[in-house]
Structure formats: C-alpha cells, structure tokens
Design a protein around this motif. Structure first.
Motif, PDB file in Angstrom:
ATOM      1  N   PRO A 163      15.044  35.717  95.557  1.00 16.52           N
ATOM      2  CA  PRO A 163      13.609  35.437  95.741  1.00 16.52           C
ATOM      3  C   PRO A 163      12.785  35.972  94.567  1.00 16.52           C
ATOM      4  N   LEU A 164      11.704  35.259  94.241  1.00 14.66           N
ATOM      5  CA  LEU A 164      10.819  35.670  93.161  1.00 14.66           C
ATOM      6  C   LEU A 164       9.414  35.822  93.741  1.00 14.66           C
ATOM      7  N   ASP A 165       8.988  37.071  93.885  1.00 18.98           N
ATOM      8  CA  ASP A 165       7.694  37.338  94.523  1.00 18.98           C
ATOM      9  C   ASP A 165       6.545  36.644  93.787  1.00 18.98           C
ATOM     10  N   ALA A 166       6.624  36.620  92.451  1.00 13.20           N
ATOM     11  CA  ALA A 166       5.526  36.034  91.667  1.00 13.20           C
ATOM     12  C   ALA A 166       5.331  34.560  91.997  1.00 13.20           C
ATOM     13  N   LEU A 167       6.419  33.883  92.357  1.00 14.32           N
ATOM     14  CA  LEU A 167       6.335  32.465  92.686  1.00 14.32           C
ATOM     15  C   LEU A 167       5.574  32.263  93.996  1.00 14.32           C
ATOM     16  N   TYR A 168       5.875  33.087  94.993  1.00 16.97           N
ATOM     17  CA  TYR A 168       5.180  32.983  96.273  1.00 16.97           C
ATOM     18  C   TYR A 168       3.737  33.464  96.149  1.00 16.97           C
ATOM     19  N   ASP A 169       3.502  34.453  95.296  1.00 14.69           N
ATOM     20  CA  ASP A 169       2.127  34.913  95.066  1.00 14.69           C
ATOM     21  C   ASP A 169       1.282  33.807  94.429  1.00 14.69           C
ATOM     22  N   ALA A 170       1.885  33.077  93.484  1.00 14.62           N
ATOM     23  CA  ALA A 170       1.159  31.992  92.821  1.00 14.62           C
ATOM     24  C   ALA A 170       0.812  30.888  93.818  1.00 14.62           C
ATOM     25  N   LEU A 171       1.745  30.576  94.733  1.00 11.83           N
ATOM     26  CA  LEU A 171       1.467  29.557  95.737  1.00 11.83           C
ATOM     27  C   LEU A 171       0.374  30.021  96.698  1.00 11.83           C
ATOM     28  N   ALA A 172       0.428  31.286  97.093  1.00 15.46           N
ATOM     29  CA  ALA A 172      -0.589  31.819  97.992  1.00 15.46           C
ATOM     30  C   ALA A 172      -1.975  31.741  97.359  1.00 15.46           C
ATOM     31  N   GLU A 173      -2.047  32.005  96.061  1.00 10.74           N
ATOM     32  CA  GLU A 173      -3.320  31.925  95.348  1.00 10.74           C
ATOM     33  C   GLU A 173      -3.879  30.513  95.391  1.00 10.74           C
ATOM     34  N   VAL A 174      -3.019  29.527  95.230  1.00  8.64           N
ATOM     35  CA  VAL A 174      -3.459  28.130  95.230  1.00  8.64           C
ATOM     36  C   VAL A 174      -3.850  27.686  96.632  1.00  8.64           C
ATOM     37  N   VAL A 175      -3.055  28.071  97.634  1.00 11.97           N
ATOM     38  CA  VAL A 175      -3.348  27.688  99.014  1.00 11.97           C
ATOM     39  C   VAL A 175      -4.713  28.214  99.441  1.00 11.97           C
ATOM     40  N   GLY A 176      -5.081  29.392  98.944  1.00  7.52           N
ATOM     41  CA  GLY A 176      -6.361  29.986  99.309  1.00  7.52           C
ATOM     42  C   GLY A 176      -7.530  29.509  98.466  1.00  7.52           C
ATOM     43  N   ALA A 177      -7.276  28.567  97.551  1.00  2.00           N
ATOM     44  CA  ALA A 177      -8.327  28.145  96.621  1.00  2.00           C
ATOM     45  C   ALA A 177      -9.195  27.017  97.163  1.00  2.00           C
ATOM     46  N   VAL A 204      -5.916  21.945  92.004  1.00  2.00           N
ATOM     47  CA  VAL A 204      -5.271  22.745  93.044  1.00  2.00           C
ATOM     48  C   VAL A 204      -4.115  21.981  93.677  1.00  2.00           C
ATOM     49  N   ARG A 205      -4.336  20.726  93.989  1.00  2.00           N
ATOM     50  CA  ARG A 205      -3.286  19.932  94.632  1.00  2.00           C
ATOM     51  C   ARG A 205      -2.071  19.799  93.716  1.00  2.00           C
ATOM     52  N   TYR A 206      -2.309  19.609  92.438  1.00  2.00           N
ATOM     53  CA  TYR A 206      -1.218  19.462  91.469  1.00  2.00           C
ATOM     54  C   TYR A 206      -0.387  20.753  91.410  1.00  2.00           C
ATOM     55  N   ARG A 207      -1.073  21.888  91.302  1.00  2.00           N
ATOM     56  CA  ARG A 207      -0.357  23.172  91.241  1.00  2.00           C
ATOM     57  C   ARG A 207       0.400  23.443  92.536  1.00  2.00           C
ATOM     58  N   LYS A 208      -0.212  23.093  93.674  1.00  2.00           N
ATOM     59  CA  LYS A 208       0.427  23.314  94.969  1.00  2.00           C
ATOM     60  C   LYS A 208       1.730  22.522  95.075  1.00  2.00           C
ATOM     61  N   LEU A 209       1.685  21.238  94.678  1.00  4.92           N
ATOM     62  CA  LEU A 209       2.883  20.407  94.725  1.00  4.92           C
ATOM     63  C   LEU A 209       3.967  20.939  93.781  1.00  4.92           C
ATOM     64  N   PHE A 210       3.564  21.355  92.586  1.00  8.22           N
ATOM     65  CA  PHE A 210       4.518  21.851  91.595  1.00  8.22           C
ATOM     66  C   PHE A 210       5.196  23.133  92.079  1.00  8.22           C
ATOM     67  N   LEU A 211       4.404  24.079  92.560  1.00  9.47           N
ATOM     68  CA  LEU A 211       4.964  25.353  93.024  1.00  9.47           C
ATOM     69  C   LEU A 211       5.837  25.160  94.259  1.00  9.47           C
ATOM     70  N   SER A 212       5.424  24.275  95.164  1.00  6.11           N
ATOM     71  CA  SER A 212       6.231  23.997  96.354  1.00  6.11           C
ATOM     72  C   SER A 212       7.583  23.414  95.970  1.00  6.11           C
ATOM     73  N   GLU A 213       7.587  22.542  94.957  1.00  8.43           N
ATOM     74  CA  GLU A 213       8.847  21.952  94.507  1.00  8.43           C
ATOM     75  C   GLU A 213       9.742  23.011  93.863  1.00  8.43           C
ATOM     76  N   LEU A 214       9.160  23.903  93.099  1.00  7.13           N
ATOM     77  CA  LEU A 214       9.944  24.999  92.503  1.00  7.13           C
ATOM     78  C   LEU A 214      10.579  25.866  93.582  1.00  7.13           C
ATOM     79  N   ILE A 215       9.810  26.191  94.607  1.00 13.16           N
ATOM     80  CA  ILE A 215      10.324  27.019  95.698  1.00 13.16           C
ATOM     81  C   ILE A 215      11.451  26.293  96.427  1.00 13.16           C
ATOM     82  N   THR A 216      11.277  24.998  96.662  1.00 15.44           N
ATOM     83  CA  THR A 216      12.310  24.211  97.329  1.00 15.44           C
ATOM     84  C   THR A 216      13.613  24.231  96.538  1.00 15.44           C
TER      85      THR A 216
END
Length: 296
Positions: free
Chosen positions: A66-80, A45-57
């Motif tokens: 904006p790409l909704d799927a990218l924010y949806d993927a991060l939300a899924e990880v944050v809630g995991a 989870v931590r690895y995916r969170k860091l990767f997705l956050s960097e992509l968003i940055t």
C-alpha cells in the motif's frame, strides 16, 4: 492532457507483476498529481479522480505494498467538490508548459470561448512548424478564446507584437488572466495586448492602428450567423492592409463550412487550403482539420 485510455496501463501491469513494491506507483504519482505543475495548476477534479482510482485498482490487483500518498491524493480530490473551472497544461516541444484556466463545460455563460478547441491546438502546431510566418511580425488573432494558440506563438515564434482579441467580456477577462499567468505581461511594454473586438462593429481605424502583418483565427467557423460577421471583418482587414491571413477550422458541419467559403467568394476574398505536414505536439484526435489562407 491525455485521455486515460491512452495511458500505458499494460506496461504498468507487467512491471508490477515483476516487482510488487510501491516504488513505481510512487514515481508515477510524483510525476502526475503531485508534480509541481499540477500542484500549481490543478487539472479537473473528475480527471484526477478517475486517474488516481485507476492507479489504485492496478496497484491492488497486483498485490503491491500500500502507498499512503496515493490514498491521500485521492482523498484530497474527493473532498474538492465539483468546480466549474479547472486548469489545463499543454507542453510545448521545448518542454515549457502553457497553463490555462478553462471551464469544465464546453458552453458556459453563453459562449464557447472559455475552453480550448481542437482547431486551436492544430493552429498552434501549424505555427510551430512555420515560425517564419510570425517571427518579427505584428500578429492579430481573432477570437482568441482561452489563449492557447497565441501564448504558444509568443513563447516559441518571437513575434514583435501579438494582439489577442475577443468580443465576449467573460472570455476577455479569462484571456487576460491566462496571458498574465503565462508570463506574457512581463514582456516589453506593447509587445502583447488583449483587445475587445466585435466583428460587426470593429472599425477600420482600430484595424489600421493594430497594423497586423499576420492575422489568424481558430475554430471561428461554427455558426452561419457568426460566419457572416467574420467575413465582414476579414473584408475590412484586407481592405486596410495586406496581411497574411490564415483561418483554421474543424469541419463539423460541411454545409456551414461551405457557406463560409461562398461568403468569401461573394466578398471577393480568394482562399486556398494550405498544404504540408503539421507535426503533432498535443495529445488529441485530428479529425477534418483545414487551414485556409485568404487573399484579395
């Protein structure tokens, strides 16, 4: 399985400067967090969170759509939450993946055997370059841990029989699950086995029954107490038959490693360092790796 700092972020930035559409980000997302392999075997989870956050940055800095799927993927990880286990997938040269359930912590439940260590990666690479050492042979692996080396050998080197072994009950359960998860339980009956093997109590009858032509171990020389039992086990193996024996180590503590060699000498076991280049398959840092071949 790559560290985030090793990703080609500069290439991404330059591409986004030329094209502010979200197409490239979408392609990256589909080939990483939304890839079928990652959906079936989710990385940490931590690895995916860091990767997705960097992509968003990077996306926001470039002013991309904006790409909704990218924010949806991060939300899924944050809630995991923060689970203690995760999957790691290791890609073999032919494109196949070895996917293992491993612990996030390096040491858990009193053992180091629930994660894949660098020497296991190196030994797998060494085996892939020397497939004739395993093809058509019975192979015994000591201290198999999560199973990376053995699964890679079974997938790529075609041993006639492969015996994974470990002495810790929790490691054995994880090992059996990873063997099944990677399809090895579907091989002909007896082709793959997982056995409990305590180095201090394993009998010559058990060793003879296995009848190994090749014996391997990775990252088993890390503690002076453990090393004593290992050398006793190796002595019994070499008394029972004449297999080829290879021990791969990351030399973290030179004193402990030198003590291992002294115990081998005292037991009458000849050892020599294997030579020759080893092709790097997996993304990790090779530091002080050594593979010994043992003889009587």
């Amino acid at each position: 399985m790559s560290r985030l700092v090793s990703f080609p972020w500069t290439f991404l930035e330059k591409d986004l400067e030329r094209n502010t559409s979200s197409d490239l980000i979408s392609d990256i997302l589909q080939q990483t967090c939304l890839h079928s392999l990652c959906r079936e075997f989710p990385p940490a989870v931590r690895y995916r969170k860091l990767f997705l956050s960097e992509l968003i940055t990077r996306q926001e800095a470039a002013g991309c759509d904006p790409l909704d799927a990218l924010y949806d993927a991060l939300a899924e990880v944050v809630g995991a939450g923060d689970p203690t286990e995760c999957f790691k997938s290791y890609l073999l040269p032919g494109g196949e993946a070895v996917s293992l359930l491993e612990r996030v912590a390096l040491v858990s439940e009193g053992t180091t055997g629930l994660v894949t260590w660098k020497a296991a990666l190196y030994l797998a690479e060494w085996a892939l370059d020397r497939r004739q050492t395993f093809t058509g042979r019975t192979v015994l692996e000591l201290g198999s841990g999560a199973g990376l080396t053995g699964i890679a050998i079974c997938r790529s080197c075609r041993p006639s029989r492969y015996v994974f072994s470990d002495g810790h009950p929790r490691v054995l359960q994880t090992l059996r699950d990873n063997v099944r998860r990677n399809g090895l339980s579907e091989l002909p009956s007896g082709a793959v086995a997982v056995e409990e093997m305590d180095w201090t109590t394993a009998t010559e009858e058990q060793i003879t029954r296995i009848g190994a032509d090749t014996v391997i171990a990775a990252d088993v020389v890390y503690d002076p107490v453990v090393v004593e039992g290992l050398v006793e086990m190796l002595s019994r193996i070499l008394r029972c038959s004449s297999p080829e024996v290879f021990i791969c180590s990351t030399i973290r503590n030179p004193e402990t490693y030198a003590g291992f060699k002294r115990l081998l000498d005292a037991a009458g076991i000849v050892h020599q360092v294997t030579t020759g280049a080893v092709s790097q398959v997996f993304p990790y840092s090779r530091v002080q790796m050594e593979t010994l071949q043992l003889f009587t």
